[in-house]
Design a protein around this motif. Structure first.
Motif, PDB file in Angstrom:
ATOM      1  N   TYR A 211      17.653   8.946 -22.688  1.00 35.20           N
ATOM      2  CA  TYR A 211      16.784   9.957 -23.072  1.00 35.20           C
ATOM      3  C   TYR A 211      16.480   9.500 -24.316  1.00 35.20           C
ATOM      4  O   TYR A 211      16.914   8.901 -25.134  1.00 35.20           O
ATOM      5  CB  TYR A 211      18.227  11.183 -23.309  1.00 35.20           C
ATOM      6  CG  TYR A 211      18.695  11.582 -22.019  1.00 35.20           C
ATOM      7  CD1 TYR A 211      18.082  12.688 -21.426  1.00 35.20           C
ATOM      8  CD2 TYR A 211      19.859  10.804 -21.508  1.00 35.20           C
ATOM      9  CE1 TYR A 211      18.842  13.061 -20.323  1.00 35.20           C
ATOM     10  CE2 TYR A 211      20.163  11.405 -20.273  1.00 35.20           C
ATOM     11  CZ  TYR A 211      19.736  12.538 -19.593  1.00 35.20           C
ATOM     12  OH  TYR A 211      20.324  12.879 -18.417  1.00 35.20           O
TER      13      TYR A 211
ATOM     14  N   TYR B 269      13.176  11.786 -20.467  1.00 32.80           N
ATOM     15  CA  TYR B 269      14.414  11.102 -19.689  1.00 32.80           C
ATOM     16  C   TYR B 269      13.789  10.303 -18.662  1.00 32.80           C
ATOM     17  O   TYR B 269      12.741  10.888 -17.770  1.00 32.80           O
ATOM     18  CB  TYR B 269      15.421  11.876 -19.598  1.00 32.80           C
ATOM     19  CG  TYR B 269      15.005  12.869 -18.487  1.00 32.80           C
ATOM     20  CD1 TYR B 269      15.536  12.915 -17.043  1.00 32.80           C
ATOM     21  CD2 TYR B 269      14.692  14.185 -18.859  1.00 32.80           C
ATOM     22  CE1 TYR B 269      15.274  13.997 -16.085  1.00 32.80           C
ATOM     23  CE2 TYR B 269      14.646  15.153 -17.883  1.00 32.80           C
ATOM     24  CZ  TYR B 269      14.655  15.097 -16.676  1.00 32.80           C
ATOM     25  OH  TYR B 269      14.416  16.210 -15.949  1.00 32.80           O
TER      26      TYR B 269
ATOM     27  N   SER C  93      11.279  16.854 -20.658  1.00 30.53           N
ATOM     28  CA  SER C  93      12.237  18.012 -20.307  1.00 30.53           C
ATOM     29  C   SER C  93      11.518  19.332 -20.713  1.00 30.53           C
ATOM     30  O   SER C  93      11.061  19.345 -21.773  1.00 30.53           O
ATOM     31  CB  SER C  93      13.459  17.593 -21.221  1.00 30.53           C
ATOM     32  OG  SER C  93      14.530  18.665 -20.978  1.00 30.53           O
TER      33      SER C  93
ATOM     34  N   LEU D 267      24.038  17.475 -20.487  1.00 27.71           N
ATOM     35  CA  LEU D 267      23.330  16.520 -19.774  1.00 27.71           C
ATOM     36  C   LEU D 267      23.613  16.556 -18.347  1.00 27.71           C
ATOM     37  O   LEU D 267      24.953  16.410 -18.029  1.00 27.71           O
ATOM     38  CB  LEU D 267      23.438  14.923 -20.151  1.00 27.71           C
ATOM     39  CG  LEU D 267      22.911  14.628 -21.665  1.00 27.71           C
ATOM     40  CD1 LEU D 267      23.015  13.292 -22.009  1.00 27.71           C
ATOM     41  CD2 LEU D 267      21.390  15.294 -21.594  1.00 27.71           C
TER      42      LEU D 267
ATOM     43  N   VAL E  65      18.229  18.067 -18.824  1.00 31.96           N
ATOM     44  CA  VAL E  65      18.980  18.364 -20.080  1.00 31.96           C
ATOM     45  C   VAL E  65      18.921  19.990 -20.116  1.00 31.96           C
ATOM     46  O   VAL E  65      18.055  20.757 -19.878  1.00 31.96           O
ATOM     47  CB  VAL E  65      18.048  17.942 -21.496  1.00 31.96           C
ATOM     48  CG1 VAL E  65      18.926  18.354 -22.730  1.00 31.96           C
ATOM     49  CG2 VAL E  65      17.789  16.509 -21.255  1.00 31.96           C
TER      50      VAL E  65
END
Length: 816
Positions: A352, A369, A384, A424, A430
């Protein structure tokens, strides 16, 4: 004139004879005139060159000539009894007027020919270009008079460039080859192979091992007190003490202490010297971010050394078991945008990257990520949908217990004290970010952070006043992700700094490099205590090879790696840390790393324990009972853990009962706040649950919520029966367990009997039970019942006559 009478001599002939005799006498007199006053012995001969064209050779003895003088042709006649006067070379300086002198044809120039002398000669000076002979009669030579050199010149062997000194001229203290050495105090003769002959060594004492520079002593020749590698050894002191055995460095620092009273072994080793990797980064970087996963290190983003350009590059390299770094690979999957000053973590096979500067000093709130593959490559990046609460760069982050934390940073020239955290998920996504109510004690930029034993630590950085800090803050991390109150450590860093990088290992935190009036090469470390507090800091004598600011670092397999920092350098060293081994146990306040087979009676770890095989194995780690039965098995090939079995077939395979006294969660959702402990009862499932496959509940099942059967694989089929009339319509909304059936009869529906047939998508293992209900008034009038129940389906019959063009609705529930 009278006539010649044959042989009679005439007067003219007679005169010619007289003249000839006179010439001979004159010649003899001339020869005698060149003989000097040299006294010769009775057995000497002299050979000399008188002129360039006259050679004289004549034996001279004391009986016939006492003094002989050789003189050039310009000498004047000498007095009576002597031949000639002293010429240009003369007899001046001769002892007792005894000398031998040769002259050339030129007055005053000495002859340069050869001299051959037999017998004895008394002379003070001999001048010649070459002197030849075996020197057998040469005695009593004063070396001080030879060629103007003192005696040390002729006794120095380095001045002897040719020739051989005969054995009989050597001192009697010099030994010769081939002699026998049998007497006491004599040298030892080597054998034909140049080795020592067999000796007893009974009189060999005071042997200094430091003088043995080559060779190896065989094990059987060593004393029984000498321990052997790869063998069982016994170290037994005469008296138990706190310092039975100590191992120190060359500087006197203790790295290992064995205490036999009480029984403990303490490893106090510090940081070894750093190694400069030959595998440097593909380019010089600062403000990059890095993680390590599965034997690879990843360096992402960063800025160039001019500080005016950010990168979206991702580099990765393997980390070898000896600590060295393999070749760097540039990933084809780059970051979605160029970022400097971002921060990163890795979790559950994903990396990440959060926040950062896009190159124009504008903070980003993005979170990217990507999966990390087993061969080290990086998968595709995902942006994300759960972004940071605000754009920032220069923040620091940690991962703990499935949550990621982002702390501090800069936005629009202002330094932040904010702390954000988010869960996570297992698929890499996320969760929503939460702004912690427990903020940092002050706004920080360029700080560094670590997490250890349930605490997070933030160190150094600079604040809104432009001051560099030596502070260390720490706070507990709770199981729900929230952050406890921050504490200011009383043990501050040895100096204020910003842009440092840090790691934890074996119960210690290490802070490396940074900036304070220049780039720093310092390394500081301190123990982290079980209550979260920070112990006293130590300044390591093993500094970084160069000053590094805004570098990035990771740890792997006991090594720490520092990369970049306005450089393309990669440096690494081993971090041993302190470990104490007590009576049959190992106690560590940090990470215990086992890279080889280690046999322990007990293991107590007050921190993380890392067991890592050099290669993956289906039996990488096992715990067995005394009978050899496997209690716990870890399969690192397939990523499985077995309890009660050494061949797990699932991620977690338990051969036996499962009992928990705490919460039970599935996909992060809590099932019960009380217990799942009784083998006969499973009570109070307080959340929606899905059971896939066959599940057996032995005992009572109490549900304080809804029971949802979900959707089984395949489709449950339904057909109209004869009682539904001509051209009916029929549908089902459900599955093999439960659902609703709706049927509308045809225009000629006037009979009783089967109105609908149900066929399961998946057959039951045994004949199930079926419960039906009428869901409208028309259905209730028919007096319905179930018939033809089997493992594959059932039918619904009616005892009354159906009505044409009428809708009937049934609910059903099937159990086995």
């Amino acid at each position: 004139m009278p006539e010649d009478n044959g042989n009679k001599v005439t007067k003219p002939q007679f005169l010619r004879i007289i003249y000839l005799l006179a010439f001979v006498l004159l010649l003899v007199w001339a020869i005698n005139a060149i003989i000097t006053y040299t006294k010769l012995s009775s057995n000497q001969s002299f050979l000399g060159r008188l002129t360039s064209s006259v050679l004289l050779q004549k034996p001279l003895t004391q009986d016939n000539v006492k003094y002989v003088r050789l003189q050039g042709p310009q000498g004047a006649p000498g007095p009576q009894g002597k031949i000639g006067l002293t010429g240009p070379s003369g007899t001046s300086g001769c002892i007792n007027s005894q000398c031998l002198s040769l002259q050339s044809l030129t007055p005053g120039v000495q002859e340069t020919g050869n001299i051959n002398i037999s017998g004895s000669v008394l002379a003070n000076t001999i001048i010649a270009t070459t002197i030849q002979g075996d020197g057998s009669g040469l005695t009593n030579v004063n070396a001080n008079k030879l060629n103007g050199n003192d005696s040390s010149y002729y006794t120095n062997a380095s001045n002897l460039t040719t020739g051989t000194i005969a054995n009989n001229l050597l001192s009697n203290t010099v030994t010769e080859q081939g002699n026998n050495f049998n007497s006491p105090n004599q040298l030892l003769q080597l054998n034909s192979s140049g080795g020592l002959p067999a000796i007893s060594g009974a009189n060999l004492t005071d042997l200094n091992a430091s003088n043995i520079s080559t060779g190896t002593l065989a094990d059987n020749l060593l004393s029984a007190d000498v321990p052997l590698l790869n063998s069982n050894n016994l170290f037994q002191p005469s008296i138990d003490s706190a310092n039975t055995l100590n191992i120190n460095t060359t500087t006197g620092s203790n790295i290992l202490n064995v205490n036999t009273n009480p029984y403990t072994v303490t490893n106090n080793s510090g940081i070894p010297p750093w190694t400069t990797s030959t595998s440097t980064l593909p380019q010089a970087l600062n403000e990059a971010t890095s993680v390590t996963y599965n034997g690879y290190v990843y360096v992402m983003g960063g800025m160039n050394n001019s500080g005016n350009s950010s990168f979206n590059t991702v580099y990765y390299a393997p980390l070898n078991s000896n600590g060295s770094v393999g070749s760097w690979t540039t990933s084809t999957n780059t970051l979605p945008q160029a970022l400097g000053g971002a921060t990163s973590v890795t979790y559950n096979g994903y990396v990440y990257v959060m926040g950062g500067d896009n190159g124009s000093y504008t903070g980003q709130n993005t979170v990217y990520y990507a999966p990390l593959n087993s061969n080290g490559s990086v998968g595709s990046w995902t942006t994300s949908t759960s972004t940071l609460p605000q754009g920032l760069y220069g923040a620091t982050s940690v991962i703990y217990n499935g949550y990621v934390y982002v702390m501090g940073g800069e936005v629009s020239g202002s330094y932040l004290n904010t702390v954000y955290y988010a869960p996570l998920n297992s698929n890499g996504s996320v969760g929503s970010w939460t702004t912690s109510t427990s903020t940092l004690p002050q706004g920080l930029y360029g700080a560094t952070s670590v997490t250890y034993n349930g605490y997070v630590y933030v160190m150094g950085g600079d604040n809104n006043n432009g001051s560099y800090l030596n502070t260390a803050y720490y706070a507990p991390l709770n199981t729900n992700g929230s952050v406890g109150s921050w504490t200011i450590s009383s043990n501050t860093l040895p100096q204020a700094l910003s842009g440092a990088t840090s790691v934890t290992y074996n119960g210690y935190v290490y802070v490396m490099g940074g900036y304070y009036n220049g780039n720093l090469n310092t390394v500081y470390y301190a123990p982290l205590n079980s209550n979260g507090s920070v112990g006293s800091w130590t300044t390591s004598t093993s500094t970084l090879p160069q000053g590094l600011n805004e570098a990035t670092s990771v740890t792997y397999n006991g090594y720490v790696y520092v990369m970049g920092g306005w450089s393309d350098g990669v440096y690494y060293t081993l971090l041993p840390g302190p470990t104490t081994i007590g009576q049959g146990s190992v106690n560590t306040n940090g990470v215990l790393v086992a890279t080889n087979n280690t046999y322990l009676q007990a293991l107590t770890a007050n921190g993380a324990v890392l067991l890592q095989d050099s290669t993956n194995s289906t039996s990488a780690f096992e715990v067995q009972n005394t009978a050899g039965s496997t209690v716990l098995a870890v399969d690192t090939v397939n990523g499985r853990v077995g309890i009660g079995t050494n061949s797990p077939q699932h991620s977690l395979d338990v051969a036996g009962n499962i009992n928990t006294s705490g919460n039970y969660l599935i996909n992060g959702v809590q099932i019960s706040a009380s217990n799942l402990s009784d083998s006969a009862n499973i009570a109070r499932l307080n959340a929606n649950q899905t059971f896939s496959g066959a599940n057996t509940f032995s005992g009572m099942l109490t549900l304080n919520g809804h029971y949802n059967t979900g959707n089984s694989s395949g489709s449950t089929a339904v057909t109209a029966g004869s009682a539904a009339g001509t051209s009916p319509t029929v549908s089902i909304n459900g599955n093999d367990v439960s659902g609703t059936i709706t049927i509308t009869t045809g225009s000629s529906a006037v009979s009783s009997g089967t109105i609908v047939n149900v066929v399961f998508a998946n057959a039951y293992g045994a004949t199930p039970s079926v419960v039906i209900s009428s869901d409208n008034a028309a259905t209730a009038i028919l007096e319905n019942y179930v018939s033809g129940i089997s493992t594959t389906g059932f039918s619904i019959d009616t005892a009354n006559t159906t009505v044409a063009s009428t809708t009937y609705v049934y609910s059903y529930f099937v159990t086995q």
